[in-house]
Design a protein around this motif. Structure first.
Motif, PDB file in Angstrom:
ATOM      1  N   LEU A  57       0.770  -1.157  -0.103  1.00 28.87           N
ATOM      2  CA  LEU A  57       0.010  -0.189   0.115  1.00 28.87           C
ATOM      3  C   LEU A  57       0.904   1.166   0.100  1.00 28.87           C
ATOM      4  N   TRP A  58       0.507   2.090  -0.825  1.00 27.44           N
ATOM      5  CA  TRP A  58       1.464   3.428  -1.038  1.00 27.44           C
ATOM      6  C   TRP A  58       0.561   4.612  -0.389  1.00 27.44           C
ATOM      7  N   GLY A  59       0.628   5.151   0.770  1.00 24.66           N
ATOM      8  CA  GLY A  59      -0.092   6.100   1.423  1.00 24.66           C
ATOM      9  C   GLY A  59       0.102   7.404   0.798  1.00 24.66           C
ATOM     10  N   TYR A  60      -0.640   8.283   0.576  1.00 22.00           N
ATOM     11  CA  TYR A  60      -0.571   9.540   0.197  1.00 22.00           C
ATOM     12  C   TYR A  60      -1.141  10.734   1.133  1.00 22.00           C
ATOM     13  N   GLY A  61      -1.351  10.351   2.317  1.00 28.07           N
ATOM     14  CA  GLY A  61      -1.924  11.298   3.525  1.00 28.07           C
ATOM     15  C   GLY A  61      -3.477  11.318   3.480  1.00 28.07           C
ATOM     16  N   CYS A  62      -4.267  11.977   4.510  1.00 32.65           N
ATOM     17  CA  CYS A  62      -5.752  12.051   4.499  1.00 32.65           C
ATOM     18  C   CYS A  62      -6.384  10.879   4.069  1.00 32.65           C
ATOM     19  N   GLY A  63      -5.774   9.686   4.771  1.00 31.85           N
ATOM     20  CA  GLY A  63      -6.394   8.372   4.387  1.00 31.85           C
ATOM     21  C   GLY A  63      -6.416   7.679   2.936  1.00 31.85           C
ATOM     22  N   HIS A  64      -5.628   8.334   2.204  1.00 25.80           N
ATOM     23  CA  HIS A  64      -5.892   7.936   0.648  1.00 25.80           C
ATOM     24  C   HIS A  64      -4.617   6.873   0.490  1.00 25.80           C
TER      25      HIS A  64
END
Length: 71
Positions: free
Chosen positions: A38-45
């Motif tokens: 999983l690559w997270g981008y902040g704000c739960g995305h």
């Protein structure tokens, strides 16, 4: 993440039908040989990435989950 549309064998094990392509090198992978990250981008995305065993550990392909070199 690209789903395999035509019938072909996994390029890692060569035994099972491929279901998805590696997000790093585009080889077809079966259910047993695919590795998720999983690559997270902040704000739960977060985006789900699928890799072969080589690309999953390669820091140049998978900067969020690859193995970092020991100095």
């Amino acid at each position: 993440m690209i789903i395999v549309q035509e019938k072909m064998l996994c390029k890692v094990c060569g035994k099972n039908d491929a279901v998805i392509y590696c997000d790093g090198c585009d080889i077809p992978l079966c259910r047993d040989c695919r590795k998720f990250d999983l690559w997270g981008y902040g704000c739960g995305h977060a985006d789900t990435k699928v890799f072969c065993h080589c690309c999953k550990d390669d820091i140049n392909v998978n900067p969020w989950g690859g193995i970092r070199p020991v100095n």
